[in-house]
Design an enzyme around this catalytic site. Structure first.
Site, short mmCIF file in Angstrom:
data_model
loop_
_atom_site.label_atom_id
_atom_site.label_comp_id
_atom_site.label_asym_id
_atom_site.label_seq_id
_atom_site.Cartn_x
_atom_site.Cartn_y
_atom_site.Cartn_z
N HIS A 63 0.83 -1.22 0.00
CA HIS A 63 0.00 0.00 0.00
C HIS A 63 0.87 1.27 0.00
CE1 HIS A 63 -3.36 -2.70 1.20
NE2 HIS A 63 -2.42 -3.28 1.93
N SER A 96 15.70 20.96 -16.42
CA SER A 96 14.57 21.82 -16.74
C SER A 96 15.09 23.08 -17.42
CB SER A 96 13.83 22.19 -15.45
OG SER A 96 13.08 23.38 -15.64
N LYS A 149 16.42 21.12 -11.08
CA LYS A 149 15.72 19.88 -11.46
C LYS A 149 16.61 18.84 -12.12
CE LYS A 149 11.46 19.72 -11.92
NZ LYS A 149 10.54 18.84 -11.21
N GLU A 177 9.79 8.11 -17.50
CA GLU A 177 8.39 8.52 -17.65
C GLU A 177 7.86 8.15 -19.03
OE1 GLU A 177 7.69 12.69 -16.11
OE2 GLU A 177 9.82 12.44 -15.69
#
Ligand code: ARG
Length: 466
Positions: free
Chosen positions: A155, A276, A282, A289
């Site tokens: 979980h 970025s 970043k 992704e």
């Protein structure tokens, strides 16, 4: 507009509709397989006495020469309807009259079914080798981790300590099932459809068993009506690809989450991350992704293909032409995702100090309960006692490690001095008894087993991998 049915028609097809129905712009990828199938068909026709030996020799030589020409830039071009029409046109250009005999007793319906089977059979080992490469990267991570600890989650809440190696072997286990599943597609496609004609079978005495042997199939299809529209092997392939993509997506999600500032378990190599344009701090996991995103597209191919099949009446229907773009894109997309993930995993570093620190605390609650069980307390009761401890300690911001011996005993009289030493993340993993567990000796054995499996793969598919 070169087409194959001029006799029956007084007029020409509409150019736009012809272009709409044409598949040559993508099925040229089957060229090699179409030639392979056609050369075998020439031999089969000759064996059946349908072609003279001279014609057979001329056709075979011309088909072989066409295959050699495929490497010439611009060769695979034309306004042909599909790759079958292209090969026939080229053949007639080369040998004239004899070229027009090739299609005797054969239909494009069975031909395209054959070509796609030959194509997939030839391409599956590459995908499988790419998958094996990623499994090997997981193995290398497991080796590098040694006996470093980390939390396992259920979980997405801390559950129990495990070895980092156990974590990597978990992903390797799923990917190994994918490798076996891809290999199983090869069994599904392993049937010769030739001899089925357009739908009812062939009117010449073709020895289909000999033709199957010639083309390396272990069996012949059972029914010509079924065979000309059977694309189950395409569905099996797309399922194997989609499930592999789902596994890649889950691995990707782990890497994204565990790599976040909140977890700090994993660090992506600079090669495997992007910055970025605006925010200087970043370091984004874009490639991972994208792998996660592409799983949607690959599931889409399977869903689209099953949807295409479900309304088809018996026999060949042009809808089936949709199989090829699905197969080719699934193959390319999965190959790209596997290559990307292999780079990401093999360059990723695990922050052992962070994962080890995270592997303690209340995650050891089950082990505290097991301590009482070992002293005769029923598990349900022990669970209750330890649950209370977690609640009480949590309220004052303390943990098991902060308890003095007297405080332990206050929760239960059977807690003695040995409890503090017995309840550690290390003891927790050592306490596991089953072979699939995270017990260090079990993990070492699993790693050995995986290493053996991998060695076997490079032996059996060394050709494709090299
Ligand atoms: N290009 C077609 C396909 O991919 C080949 C079979 C065409 N057969 C036909 N009767 N139109 O399915």
């Amino acid at each position: 507009m070169a087409h194959l049915w001029s006799g029956r028609f007084a007029g020409e097809p509409d150019a736009d509709l012809f272009a709409f129905g044409s598949s040559f712009r993508f099925d040229r990828r089957l060229f090699e397989d179409d030639v392979t199938g056609s050369r075998a068909w020439v031999r089969a026709l000759a064996r059946a006495g349908v072609l003279t030996a001279d014609d057979a020799v001329a056709l075979d030589a011309a088909l072989a020469a066409l295959a050699a020409d495929a490497h010439t830039p611009g060769f695979l071009d034309g306004d042909d309807e599909d790759v079958h029409a292209f090969v026939e046109r080229k053949l007639v250009e080369r040998v004239g009259e004899a070229g027009k005999r090739l299609h005797t007793g054969r239909s494009r319906n069975e031909q395209v079914a054959l070509d796609l089977r030959l194509y997939l059979r030839r391409r599956l080992p590459r995908l499988r080798a790419a998958l094996v490469g990623l499994i090997d990267a997981c193995r290398a991570q497991a080796v590098a981790a040694g006996e470093t600890l980390m939390p396992a989650y259920t979980h997405l809440r801390r559950a129990q300590p495990i070895l980092v190696a156990h974590y990597w072997l978990a992903h390797a286990a799923a990917l190994r099932r994918d490798a076996e599943r891809l290999a199983a597609v090869g069994d599904d496609l392993d049937a010769l459809p030739s001899g089925s004609g357009a739908v009812a079978g062939c009117a010449y005495a073709i020895d289909v068993d000999a033709l199957a042997r010639d083309l390396g199939f272990s069996r012949v299809v059972a029914n010509s009506l079924d065979a000309t529209s059977d694309r189950d092997f395409v569905a099996t392939f797309l399922f194997a690809v989609a499930l592999t993509a789902v596994h890649l997506s889950r691995l990707g999600e782990d890497i994204i989450v565990f790599g976040s500032e909140e977890f700090g378990f994993f660090e992506l190599d600079d090669r495997a991350a992007t910055g970025s344009s605006l925010m200087p701090q970043k370091k984004n996991p874009d490639p991972v992704e994208l792998v996660r995103g592409k799983s949607g597209r690959l599931i889409g191919h399977l869903a689209a293909w099953l949807t295409t099949l479900k309304g088809l009446p018996s026999g060949y229907n042009k809808d089936l032409q949709e199989d090829k773009e699905a197969v080719f894109d699934a193959e390319d997309t999965l190959a790209g995702s596997l290559a990307a993930m292999t780079i990401v995993v093999s360059t990723l570093s695990v922050r052992g100090a962070v994962t080890t620190r995270a592997a303690g605390g209340f995650m050891l609650a089950t082990d505290v309960a097991d301590f009482l069980v070992a002293r005769g307390v029923p598990f349900r009761e022990a669970h209750e006692v330890v649950g209370t401890m977690v609640r009480v300690l949590g309220e004052s911001g303390r943990g098991f490690e902060d308890l003095a011996p007297g405080e332990w005993r206050a929760f239960h009289p059977l807690f003695d001095e040995s409890v503090a030493g017995a309840v550690t993340a290390r003891q927790s993993v050592e306490a596991r008894q089953t072979p699939q567990s995270t017990r260090p000796s079990a993990v070492a054995a699993a790693l050995d087993e995986l290493t053996g499996w991998l060695a076997n793969q490079s032996e059996t598919s060394g050709r494709q991998r090299g």
